[in-house]
Design a protein around this motif. Structure first.
Motif, PDB file in Angstrom:
ATOM      1  N   ARG A 286      31.154 -21.765  12.978  1.00 46.72           N
ATOM      2  CA  ARG A 286      29.830 -21.154  13.002  1.00 46.72           C
ATOM      3  C   ARG A 286      29.810 -19.804  12.285  1.00 46.72           C
ATOM      4  NH1 ARG A 286      25.703 -22.360  16.189  1.00 46.72           N
ATOM      5  NH2 ARG A 286      27.009 -23.428  17.727  1.00 46.72           N
TER       6      ARG A 286
ATOM      7  N   LEU B 208      29.748 -20.334   8.550  1.00 46.87           N
ATOM      8  CA  LEU B 208      28.437 -20.811   8.115  1.00 46.87           C
ATOM      9  C   LEU B 208      27.402 -19.693   8.152  1.00 46.87           C
ATOM     10  CD1 LEU B 208      28.342 -24.254   9.961  1.00 46.87           C
ATOM     11  CD2 LEU B 208      28.570 -23.912   7.500  1.00 46.87           C
ATOM     12  N   ASN B 209      27.464 -18.862   9.185  1.00 46.98           N
ATOM     13  CA  ASN B 209      26.497 -17.766   9.297  1.00 46.98           C
ATOM     14  C   ASN B 209      26.711 -16.710   8.215  1.00 46.98           C
ATOM     15  OD1 ASN B 209      25.244 -18.905  11.495  1.00 46.98           O
ATOM     16  ND2 ASN B 209      26.375 -17.713  13.012  1.00 46.98           N
TER      17      ASN B 209
ATOM     18  N   HIS C 298      24.987 -18.824   3.924  1.00 51.40           N
ATOM     19  CA  HIS C 298      24.018 -19.883   4.219  1.00 51.40           C
ATOM     20  C   HIS C 298      23.963 -20.953   3.133  1.00 51.40           C
ATOM     21  CE1 HIS C 298      22.531 -17.944   7.827  1.00 51.40           C
ATOM     22  NE2 HIS C 298      22.473 -16.798   7.167  1.00 51.40           N
TER      23      HIS C 298
ATOM     24  N   LEU D 130      26.593 -22.668   2.465  1.00 50.27           N
ATOM     25  CA  LEU D 130      27.599 -23.644   2.891  1.00 50.27           C
ATOM     26  C   LEU D 130      26.962 -24.721   3.757  1.00 50.27           C
ATOM     27  CD1 LEU D 130      30.567 -21.288   3.868  1.00 50.27           C
ATOM     28  CD2 LEU D 130      30.222 -22.519   1.716  1.00 50.27           C
ATOM     29  N   LYS D 131      27.496 -25.921   3.646  1.00 51.46           N
ATOM     30  CA  LYS D 131      27.063 -27.046   4.472  1.00 51.46           C
ATOM     31  C   LYS D 131      28.214 -27.492   5.356  1.00 51.46           C
ATOM     32  CE  LYS D 131      23.703 -28.803   1.093  1.00 51.46           C
ATOM     33  NZ  LYS D 131      23.289 -29.984   0.275  1.00 51.46           N
ATOM     34  N   GLN D 132      27.861 -27.862   6.573  1.00 51.88           N
ATOM     35  CA  GLN D 132      28.873 -28.326   7.504  1.00 51.88           C
ATOM     36  C   GLN D 132      29.501 -29.631   7.022  1.00 51.88           C
ATOM     37  OE1 GLN D 132      31.377 -28.105   9.485  1.00 51.88           O
ATOM     38  NE2 GLN D 132      30.171 -27.067  11.079  1.00 51.88           N
TER      39      GLN D 132
ATOM     40  N   LYS E  65      25.715 -29.299  12.902  1.00 56.09           N
ATOM     41  CA  LYS E  65      25.222 -28.498  11.783  1.00 56.09           C
ATOM     42  C   LYS E  65      24.587 -27.192  12.250  1.00 56.09           C
ATOM     43  CE  LYS E  65      24.442 -32.369   8.626  1.00 56.09           C
ATOM     44  NZ  LYS E  65      25.282 -33.277   9.405  1.00 56.09           N
TER      45      LYS E  65
END
Length: 579
Positions: free
Chosen positions: A562, A565-566, A569, A571-573, A579
């Motif tokens: 997480r 990803l934070n 933005h 980036l994709k899971q 997600k």
């Protein structure tokens, strides 16, 4: 301690390559040195070049945790209330990690930090004139290739762990970097191209006698070895069969095209205190008790033994602190004394298949910086300060250890007796549960080479086994067997080779499952078991102790956490994760 003229930087050993202006050293060592506005002398350039290597050495810890505890050979059970840590290790074992678990984030961050450090140096060197600092063009190109090969090594780890990652090639011009992830094949081809170009720029180990002063530097053979790793796992990474390319580079390494290397005469020589003199070591990170020793840390090999083992080793003065029991071998027996029937895991039983194996001996320090055996089991005796015979106790000192190849609450039960509670899983262990092991030696305070082993990242045996697997997959079982035997024979007395070597040189039969088992024996606890299971199609579909088959294959790669990803933005899971 090794005879080293120690300074705070890796690069000084390049004096063995550069004839002008450098101090001749026995071995490379790393430390933290800033490179900004730093380039005044030749040594400044060398120091800056090798600064990312210290970070790289540190970063092996997260890779080790992810690749071993998610696989079938090593476990971290709870032990009388120890080692629960909120279920962190169980989630790795059960493949139920989440986007909140930090081990994958440490690997992600560690690799990208190393990549950006390498990018910084590569761009700095590109702005400098080799003549100004007394370098020839070949010497300067070798310096730049060091960081390019290191960057490729980091990207290979990211490809292995996450598959879908950004491509960052610049520190100063971020417009050259991808905003989000690129396809795995883009990373694969970047690694491939970089390493092939580096092959023409790096130096060659010209003589036998070990890496000596170039320990810690990428050489032609080391770069070619990374290509072997890349191609061996190409089907996993990009769904392309590249075994022929893997075999080509492996054979060229074995033929000496990229330098002179030889298999060691004993299994432990690549890990011993003087392994900079071992010709099996292709690439190793230099280490010393007074400097960096990241392989002698809790996330790697310092905590592969009982918590109070200092009484047995007599290494209480070692600078890495007290030991602990993070890692043990996955058990072979249930709590009624019956052998499990798993085809995976049970590493001790896989070693016992060939009972004359030298590695099965109880680990003992023999004095004068020598040892025998790899495993710790049973009761471990020592003599206390009053001359009385004692046995290594549990850390709570409420019972003496008697280490079993099983997991349960044995406490003070004599060897051969089993607890009434037959439940055996990661939550029901005690300090007797699971054989411990010593891949690197734990020499005593009386041994002057205590904690002086370098960390062996690549060794010639890996190249032999990779070529053997390529031959096996091509149907050349006999050719594969002979290659494996060239390594395996050092593990058994010569008079027993008929019983222990693979046919046609011995009686043992080489099958696909046996090949995977043999990878597990030779490279036990060397931070690669996960990818070997994946390559053989067993990581998600296989079962081992306290681990059922997964419902799908999404855990073949790790989640992007997480926090990562934070932070970006774009980036994709990874598929299959929240997600």
């Amino acid at each position: 301690m090794k005879v080293l003229k120690k300074i705070y930087i890796a690069a000084t050993a390049l004096a063995t390559v550069f004839a002008t202006g450098c101090t001749n050293l026995d071995e490379t060592l790393y430390d933290q040195v800033g490179s900004q506005n730093y380039y005044n002398t030749q040594m400044d350039v060398v120091r800056a070049t090798f600064r990312p290597f210290e970070h790289a050495f540190w970063s092996i810890q997260s890779r080790h945790v992810l690749n071993e505890l998610s696989a079938d050979q090593l476990i971290t059970p709870t032990r009388d209330g120890w080692w629960d840590d909120g279920g962190r290790w169980r989630r790795l074992h059960y493949h139920t990690w989440t986007i909140e678990d930090g081990d994958a984030q440490t690997e992600w961050n560690g690799c990208f930090q190393g990549i950006m450090q390498a990018n910084y140096v590569i761009e700095d060197l590109s702005s400098l004139s080799p003549e100004k600092f007394g370098f020839t063009d070949d010497e300067f190109n070798n310096l730049k290739a060091q960081c390019r090969a290191l960057r490729a090594w980091f990207y290979l780890r990211l490809l292995d762990a996450f598959r879908n990652v950004p491509l960052a090639v610049s520190f100063n011009d971020v417009s050259l970097n991808s905003e989000g992830q690129v396809e795995p094949k883009v990373i694969f081809e970047f690694i491939e191209t970089e390493l092939k170009e580096c092959l023409n720029l790096l130096t060659t180990k010209e003589t036998l006698g070990g890496n000596q002063g170039i320990q810690g530097q990428w050489t032609k053979a080391a770069a070619a070895s990374l290509l072997v790793r890349l191609y061996l796992n190409a089907e996993t990474y990009i769904d392309e069969n590249r075994y022929a390319d893997c075999a080509t580079y492996a054979q060229e390494i074995l033929d000496g095209k990229y330098g002179k290397y030889e298999l060691a005469a004993t299994w432990d020589a690549p890990f011993d205190w003087n392994n900079e003199t071992c010709d099996e070591v292709i690439f190793g990170f230099p280490a010393s008790q007074g400097y960096s020793y990241w392989h002698y840390q809790g996330d790697t090999y310092w905590w592969t033994v009982p918590a109070r083992i200092r009484f047995y080793f007599n290494d209480s003065k070692a600078k890495a602190g007290d030991h602990n029991c993070k890692y043990a071998a996955s058990p072979s027996y249930d709590l009624s004394g019956n052998l499990y029937e798993y085809t995976l895991g049970m590493p001790i039983q896989k070693f016992r298949k060939y009972p004359e194996d030298e590695r099965l001996k109880l680990y003992r320090n023999l004095g004068n910086n020598t040892r025998e055996g790899m495993f710790l089991y049973g009761k471990l005796p020592y003599t206390d300060e009053n001359g009385e015979l004692k046995y290594v106790p549990s850390p709570n000192s409420d019972y003496d250890l008697c280490i079993r190849d099983a997991v349960g609450k044995f406490h003070g039960l004599p060897e051969g007796q089993y607890p009434d509670d037959k439940t055996s899983n990661l939550t029901t262990g005690d300090h007797n549960s699971g054989w411990h092991f010593c891949k690197y030696p734990f020499y005593s305070d009386e041994d002057d080479q205590q904690m002086e082993s370098d960390f062996t990242e690549i060794r010639l045996a890996e190249i032999v086994y990779s070529l053997a697997e390529c031959k096996f997959r091509q149907g050349d079982v006999e050719g594969a067997a002979k290659l494996l035997n060239s390594v395996r024979k050092r593990n058994y007395p010569a008079e027993s080779w008929t019983r222990n070597l693979y046919a046609p040189e011995g009686q043992a039969q080489l099958t696909e499952s046996e090949l995977l088992d043999e990878w597990g024996r030779e490279f036990f606890a060397e931070g690669r078991r996960r990818i070997d299971l994946i390559r053989f199609g067993q990581f998600n579909s296989g079962c081992w102790w306290d681990k059922e088959a997964d419902s799908d294959n999404h855990t073949e790669i790790f989640a992007i956490t997480r926090d990562v990803l934070n932070a970006n933005h774009n980036l994709k899971q990874n598929p299959g994760y929240d997600k």
